[in-house]
Write a protein that holds these residues in place. Structure first.
Motif: not given
Length: 195
Positions: A26, A126, A121-122
């Motif tokens: 994340v 996530a 947020v990746s």
């Protein structure tokens, strides 16, 4: 004479967000200063059609959806309410386009750029991180790419946007006054993936 400058609400957290992002799991980053313009207009009126022509795509008319028009992202927030997100420094030109298209019709165009910042947020975890504090079903079949919702994340009001469902990437549009709280909550919620 002092030069005017602006700080995002998370300037002091940038290094902290970077240090607590977990490679391969994340990543949490702020995307500050994007233009955000609120639009209210009758979706069935002629002004809505002119706005669609002016920006290159009709604002979405399905609840919880977004439409991309060039570098603009239009988010459906209500039956007659949208948020247009564009590049940094373009709020004034977006407003000019919307005002011109609105003409004499009843509606509202408001620069909301300073109201919220955007957290991205990746990464593969996530969705799991967000699921810890959001009651929405974020499964890609339900909340896939180009979906948006006004919801709560850890009791803070956010506009959640799924940018990419295959390689999970979400935007959280959060009020500036709640940005530090949400950033700290995200750091805590992602801590378990550090191992």
């Amino acid at each position: 004479m002092a030069e005017p400058y602006g700080d995002s609400p998370l300037t002091s957290r940038a290094d902290l967000l970077d240090r607590h992002s977990v490679p391969g799991a994340v990543r949490i980053t702020e995307i500050p200063f994007l233009a955000q313009v609120g639009l209210r207009v009758d979706p069935k009126g002629v002004a809505a059609e002119r706005i669609g022509t002016a920006i290159g795509a009709m604002p979405p008319n399905l609840p919880g959806t977004t439409v991309r028009a060039g570098e603009l992202l239009a988010l459906w927030l209500g039956p007659d309410e949208w948020l247009l997100v564009g590049r940094e420094g373009t709020a004034e030109s977006i407003q000019d386009i919307l005002f011109a298209a609105l003409g004499d019709e009843h509606g509202a165009v408001v620069d909301l750029s300073a109201n919220r910042t955007i957290l991205e947020v990746s990464g593969p975890k996530a969705r799991e991180v967000l699921n810890k504090g959001c009651a929405l079903d974020l499964h890609p079949r339900v909340f896939g790419a180009d979906r948006c919702a006004q919801t709560l994340l850890a009791r803070a009001g956010v506009v959640l946007v799924c940018r990419d469902a295959e390689q999970p990437s979400f935007w959280l549009l959060v009020r500036s006054s709640f940005a530090r709280y949400v950033a700290d909550w995200l750091i805590d919620a992602s801590a378990e993936y550090a191992n």
